[in-house]
Design a protein around this motif. Sequence first.
Motif, PDB file in Angstrom:
ATOM      1  N   PHE A 295       9.111  -0.300  -0.513  1.00 32.88           N
ATOM      2  CA  PHE A 295       8.433  -0.952  -1.636  1.00 32.88           C
ATOM      3  C   PHE A 295       9.446  -1.489  -2.637  1.00 32.88           C
ATOM      4  O   PHE A 295       9.268  -2.584  -3.179  1.00 32.88           O
TER       5      PHE A 295
ATOM      6  N   GLU B 282       0.817  -1.212   0.000  1.00 34.06           N
ATOM      7  CA  GLU B 282       0.000   0.000   0.000  1.00 34.06           C
ATOM      8  C   GLU B 282       0.855   1.269   0.000  1.00 34.06           C
ATOM      9  O   GLU B 282       0.354   2.349  -0.247  1.00 34.06           O
ATOM     10  N   LYS B 283       2.149   1.143   0.303  1.00 32.00           N
ATOM     11  CA  LYS B 283       3.013   2.312   0.357  1.00 32.00           C
ATOM     12  C   LYS B 283       3.271   2.829  -1.043  1.00 32.00           C
ATOM     13  O   LYS B 283       2.992   2.169  -2.038  1.00 32.00           O
ATOM     14  N   LYS B 284       3.836   4.026  -1.093  1.00 32.26           N
ATOM     15  CA  LYS B 284       4.157   4.599  -2.391  1.00 32.26           C
ATOM     16  C   LYS B 284       5.174   3.720  -3.107  1.00 32.26           C
ATOM     17  O   LYS B 284       6.087   3.187  -2.499  1.00 32.26           O
ATOM     18  N   LYS B 285       5.009   3.605  -4.395  1.00 37.59           N
ATOM     19  CA  LYS B 285       5.854   2.694  -5.160  1.00 37.59           C
ATOM     20  C   LYS B 285       7.290   3.164  -5.252  1.00 37.59           C
ATOM     21  O   LYS B 285       8.168   2.381  -5.546  1.00 37.59           O
ATOM     22  N   GLY B 286       7.564   4.416  -4.963  1.00 39.52           N
ATOM     23  CA  GLY B 286       8.929   4.907  -5.012  1.00 39.52           C
ATOM     24  C   GLY B 286       9.663   4.776  -3.696  1.00 39.52           C
ATOM     25  O   GLY B 286      10.862   5.023  -3.627  1.00 39.52           O
ATOM     26  N   SER B 287       8.967   4.358  -2.652  1.00 37.95           N
ATOM     27  CA  SER B 287       9.606   4.283  -1.345  1.00 37.95           C
ATOM     28  C   SER B 287      10.645   3.164  -1.313  1.00 37.95           C
ATOM     29  O   SER B 287      10.565   2.190  -2.057  1.00 37.95           O
TER      30      SER B 287
END
Length: 88
Positions: free
Chosen positions: A22, A14-19
């Motif tokens: 992730f 669910e986190k941002k894909k750039g983190s």
Amino acid sequence: MAKFFFMDLASISEKKKGSVEFQIFHLTNRVIKLTYHFKKHGKDYSSQRGLWKILGKRKRLLTYLFKTDFLTYENLINELGIRGLKKI
């Protein structure tokens, strides 16, 4: 068959894909997929090189996360089951 081995952690996906979390999660899934591939195709050397590159990138991201946010690092390695800590 390999899709059953993929991890599906809702807290990470669910986190941002750039983190960083992730990215490590995604690279770990690719490692699992490639290791399954090598059980059938042991002499696929070009894919082995790709696996080494993925492992290197994941290692660098884990090192960065370790230096910047240790609690998140610990939670992530425990959830993914990588870098098992040795008990003395």
